[in-house]
Design a protein around this motif. Structure first.
Motif, short mmCIF file in Angstrom:
data_model
loop_
_atom_site.label_atom_id
_atom_site.label_comp_id
_atom_site.label_asym_id
_atom_site.label_seq_id
_atom_site.Cartn_x
_atom_site.Cartn_y
_atom_site.Cartn_z
N SER A 499 -13.74 8.97 -1.47
CA SER A 499 -12.92 10.04 -1.94
C SER A 499 -11.45 9.69 -1.91
O SER A 499 -11.18 8.85 -1.03
CB SER A 499 -13.38 11.48 -1.37
OG SER A 499 -12.73 11.45 -0.23
N VAL A 500 -10.72 10.36 -2.59
CA VAL A 500 -9.19 10.14 -2.64
C VAL A 500 -8.83 10.19 -1.02
O VAL A 500 -8.04 9.49 -0.65
CB VAL A 500 -8.61 11.29 -3.38
CG1 VAL A 500 -6.95 11.11 -3.07
CG2 VAL A 500 -8.83 11.19 -4.94
N GLN A 501 -9.35 11.50 -0.53
CA GLN A 501 -9.00 11.70 1.07
C GLN A 501 -9.35 10.55 1.85
O GLN A 501 -8.48 10.03 2.71
CB GLN A 501 -9.89 12.88 1.56
CG GLN A 501 -9.65 13.35 2.71
CD GLN A 501 -8.52 14.36 2.72
OE1 GLN A 501 -7.92 14.60 1.76
NE2 GLN A 501 -7.88 14.27 4.03
N THR A 502 -10.67 9.87 1.73
CA THR A 502 -10.97 8.73 2.71
C THR A 502 -10.35 7.86 2.46
O THR A 502 -9.91 7.04 3.15
CB THR A 502 -12.79 8.48 2.78
OG1 THR A 502 -12.91 8.33 1.37
CG2 THR A 502 -13.35 9.79 3.34
N LEU A 503 -9.94 7.44 1.35
CA LEU A 503 -9.17 6.28 1.00
C LEU A 503 -7.77 5.89 1.45
O LEU A 503 -7.24 5.30 2.12
CB LEU A 503 -9.37 5.85 -0.66
CG LEU A 503 -8.52 4.46 -0.96
CD1 LEU A 503 -9.10 3.06 -0.46
CD2 LEU A 503 -8.59 4.25 -2.48
N GLY A 504 -7.29 7.42 1.07
CA GLY A 504 -5.70 7.46 1.54
C GLY A 504 -5.67 7.41 2.97
O GLY A 504 -4.82 6.90 3.60
N GLN A 505 -6.63 8.04 3.61
CA GLN A 505 -6.55 8.22 5.12
C GLN A 505 -6.60 6.69 5.65
O GLN A 505 -5.96 6.40 6.53
CB GLN A 505 -7.84 9.10 5.35
CG GLN A 505 -7.50 10.17 6.47
CD GLN A 505 -8.37 11.00 6.51
OE1 GLN A 505 -9.63 10.90 6.89
NE2 GLN A 505 -8.09 12.39 6.66
N LYS A 506 -7.51 6.11 5.28
CA LYS A 506 -8.00 5.02 5.81
C LYS A 506 -6.72 3.84 5.58
O LYS A 506 -6.22 3.16 6.73
CB LYS A 506 -9.21 4.39 5.02
CG LYS A 506 -9.87 3.18 5.65
CD LYS A 506 -10.63 3.40 6.74
CE LYS A 506 -10.79 2.53 7.89
NZ LYS A 506 -11.52 2.83 9.01
N VAL A 507 -6.21 3.85 4.52
CA VAL A 507 -5.22 2.84 4.17
C VAL A 507 -4.04 3.11 5.13
O VAL A 507 -3.40 2.41 5.59
CB VAL A 507 -4.87 3.13 2.62
CG1 VAL A 507 -3.37 2.60 2.48
CG2 VAL A 507 -5.70 2.50 1.75
N ARG A 508 -3.55 4.49 5.18
CA ARG A 508 -2.63 4.69 6.13
C ARG A 508 -2.77 4.40 7.66
O ARG A 508 -2.07 3.83 8.36
CB ARG A 508 -2.29 6.29 5.99
CG ARG A 508 -0.96 6.92 6.40
CD ARG A 508 0.12 6.29 5.59
NE ARG A 508 0.86 5.16 6.56
CZ ARG A 508 1.62 4.52 6.06
NH1 ARG A 508 2.06 4.21 4.60
NH2 ARG A 508 2.24 3.36 6.84
N GLU A 509 -4.00 4.75 8.00
CA GLU A 509 -4.52 4.54 9.30
C GLU A 509 -4.55 2.87 9.64
O GLU A 509 -3.93 2.42 10.71
CB GLU A 509 -6.04 4.88 9.62
CG GLU A 509 -6.63 4.79 10.83
CD GLU A 509 -7.97 5.20 10.52
OE1 GLU A 509 -8.68 4.34 11.25
OE2 GLU A 509 -8.53 6.27 10.10
N VAL A 510 -4.87 2.22 8.63
CA VAL A 510 -4.90 0.83 9.09
C VAL A 510 -3.63 0.09 8.97
O VAL A 510 -2.99 -0.51 9.91
CB VAL A 510 -5.66 0.13 7.92
CG1 VAL A 510 -5.53 -1.50 7.87
CG2 VAL A 510 -7.28 0.25 8.16
N LEU A 511 -2.65 0.70 8.06
CA LEU A 511 -1.18 0.42 7.81
C LEU A 511 -0.45 0.71 9.20
O LEU A 511 0.38 -0.11 9.79
CB LEU A 511 -0.45 0.90 6.61
CG LEU A 511 -0.70 0.20 5.45
CD1 LEU A 511 -0.24 0.93 4.29
CD2 LEU A 511 -0.25 -1.37 5.43
#
Ligand code: ADP
Ligand code: MG
Length: 531
Positions: A499-511
């Motif tokens: 979802s928008v949520q999980t993708l956005g979260q994951k990307v930020r988390e990894v960065l």
């Protein structure tokens, strides 16, 4: 050998019958023997209850052994048939064996009787065991192929659903609050998520869903889950959890274990429409080599047994043989999905466990789940920190072969403020990386792509010294590939549909987790661009 043996004895002489019974008794073969002296008695005896063994005289006043053999072969072909006869010429003896007799023993050499009986019963037992193992193997093969099929379909569905749900969410973010389309879009999102949940279950069944195992104490996991479970099951059913005292650890995904308990409990509830008792129990047991072989298990050792017992309607053999198939249900339209037990099967399988079922019509059912005990100490994986949905200005390279998903990722990420570069396969990703490497802070790679897959692309990048963090995107990940990638590389993973949520979260988390690695110089990557 079975405890109480039932022998049918065709014999007209009382004296011989007694002698034979005494001989067996003195050899330690205790049996309940039914006598037959005529054809009708013989036929009646094998029809009313199947004996474990038939002993027969060759010639009787009104009947003969060969005809009895014919009847027996027709009515109960698996039951061993031994001639015990006063005189039997060699030719007749051979004839009886050709016609399917198991053995023959002469009355004046009764010392041969007990060994012959033992051998015959032994063969029956071995045949039954072989048959059982073959049936288990056939079942496993069938489940495997259904799983492959379901997994393949679910995988494609996942990609489509990711696009449907993602686009609905993006549209929702764009329209005004009072738009008439809002309700429709929400409906699309909702149905899309429901469909995603179904495909998720199929992926679990086909073992294509990631599990996140850790060391757990099963009793604790279940105890914590009981309150929720009682609420789901409702008040008409008494739920009892009986814990074993000693509980060695298992390596398991607690969320998945809850799912197993829940699916079994919901079925138990459905089976007890007019109330009853549901018992969840844990036990520890040791399975030795021989038992493990006999049960068709892959390994001996200690297991934790989790059983779920109900007092419901039970199942006949026909139903029992199909319950783990996805979409098999006996519940009416709209009531059952037929996925509950398929999911249980998939989860247990992925935990390298076993399932057994015991059920009787009208009496109730018990499901037994066996999970291997984790004998060695294992380090607990550290918890991941959850980041909330924040965007950023970083540049992200996304390699994804599905056009729909490529566009979706771009929309989502750009919506969060990132700059996005797109590649349709691994080769293109390397080319773009080569040209822009100093600017790229994150790379997202689909695992399955034409020309160059995600893993190979990743390897090329790393081989050239690039340290930019990578997130792998996957519709599913075969267990091995996943483990390997996660453990070796410690890279991010995102499962489609996201979802928008999980993708956005994951990307930020990894960065956030990665120090700002930079490619040393773009010239270094010249070498890895493909020809
Ligand atoms: P669903 O519950 O949606 O039908 P499941 O995969 O959970 O799908 O179960 C498949 C079938 O197995 C059920 O429809 C039912 O016939 C049978 N079944 C499962 N659990 C039980 C139980 N505890 N007692 C009786 N029948 C059961
Ligand atoms: Mg169910």
């Amino acid at each position: 050998m079975k405890q109480s043996l039932h022998i049918l004895h065709l014999e007209d002489s009382d004296f011989d019958a007694e002698l034979i019974e005494a001989t067996l008794g003195s050899e330690g073969i205790s049996a309940e023997i039914s006598r037959a002296q005529t054809r009708s008695e013989f036929e009646q005896a094998i029809t009313s209850s199947e004996p474990d063994l038939i002993l027969a005289d060759c010639s009787l006043p009104s009947f003969d052994g060969m005809t009895a053999l014919e009847i027996a072969k027709r009515k109960c072909p698996e039951v061993p048939f031994i001639f015990v006869s006063g005189s039997l010429g060699e030719e007749v003896a051979i004839e009886t064996l050709k016609s399917g007799a198991t053995d023959y023993v002469l009355k004046h050499r009764l010392s041969r009787l007990a060994p012959a009986v033992r051998r015959a019963l032994n063969e029956v037992e071995q045949r039954a065991e072989r048959w059982k193992l073959e049936a288990q193997l056939r079942h496993a093969q069938k489940m495997e192929s259904v799983g492959t099929l379901a997994g393949g379909v679910a995988h494609d569905f996942n990609n489509l659903l990711t696009a449907i749900v993602g686009n609905a969410q993006l549209a929702l973010a764009r329209i005004t609050t009072d738009s008439a389309a809002r309700e429709h879009l929400q409906e699309i999102e909702k149905s899309g998520l429901r469909a995603a949940d179904l495909t998720r279950q199929l992926l679990i069944f086909s073992r294509k869903q990631k599990i996140e195992p850790k060391i757990i104490v099963l009793n604790e996991t279940i105890r914590a889950f009981m309150k929720m479970l009682r609420r789901i099951i409702g008040e008409d059913i008494e739920v009892d959890f009986s814990e074993c005292a000693e509980m060695p650890p298992v390596l398991a995904d607690p969320g998945q274990i809850e799912q197993v308990v829940m699916n079994l409990a919901v079925n138990a509830r459905d089976a007890m429409a007019s109330g009853g008792k549901l018992t969840i129990q844990t036990n520890v047991l040791s399975i030795d080599e021989e038992q493990s072989r006999a049960r068709g298990w892959s390994r001996a050792g200690r297991y934790i047994c989790l059983s779920v017992t109900d007092e419901g309607v039970g199942m006949d053999d026909q139903v029992q043989s199909r319950i783990f198939e996805p979409f098999f249900t006996t519940k009416g339209e709209g009531r059952g999905t037929g996925l509950g037990l398929a999911v249980v099967y998939g989860i247990v399988n992925q935990h390298e466990g076993m399932i057994e079922v015991q059920s009787r019509l009208g009496q109730g059912t018990t499901f037994y789940i066996y999970l291997p005990v984790q004998e060695e100490e294992v380090q607990k994986p550290d918890r991941r920190i959850k980041a909330e949905l924040r965007g950023g200005q970083e540049t992200i390279l996304v390699a994804e072969d599905e056009e729909l998903l490529r566009k979706l990722a771009k929309e989502i990420l750009e919506g969060l403020g990132y700059r996005v570069l797109l590649a349709a396969d691994g080769e293109e990703a390397l080319k773009i990386f080569n040209a822009h490497s100093p600017d790229i802070q994150l790379v997202m790679l689909d695992i399955v792509m034409p020309k160059l897959g995600g893993r190979a692309t990743y390897d090329s990048m790393r081989a050239a010294g690039c340290r930019v963090p990578v997130i792998f995107m996957t519709g599913y990940s075969a267990e091995m590939a996943r483990n390997k990638m996660q453990q070796d590389l410690g890279e991010g993973f995102i499962q489609k549909p996201y979802s928008v949520q999980t993708l956005g979260q994951k990307v930020r988390e990894v960065l956030d987790a990665s120090p700002t690695y930079r490619a040393k110089s773009s010239s270094e990557f010249r070498a890895l661009s493909s020809e």
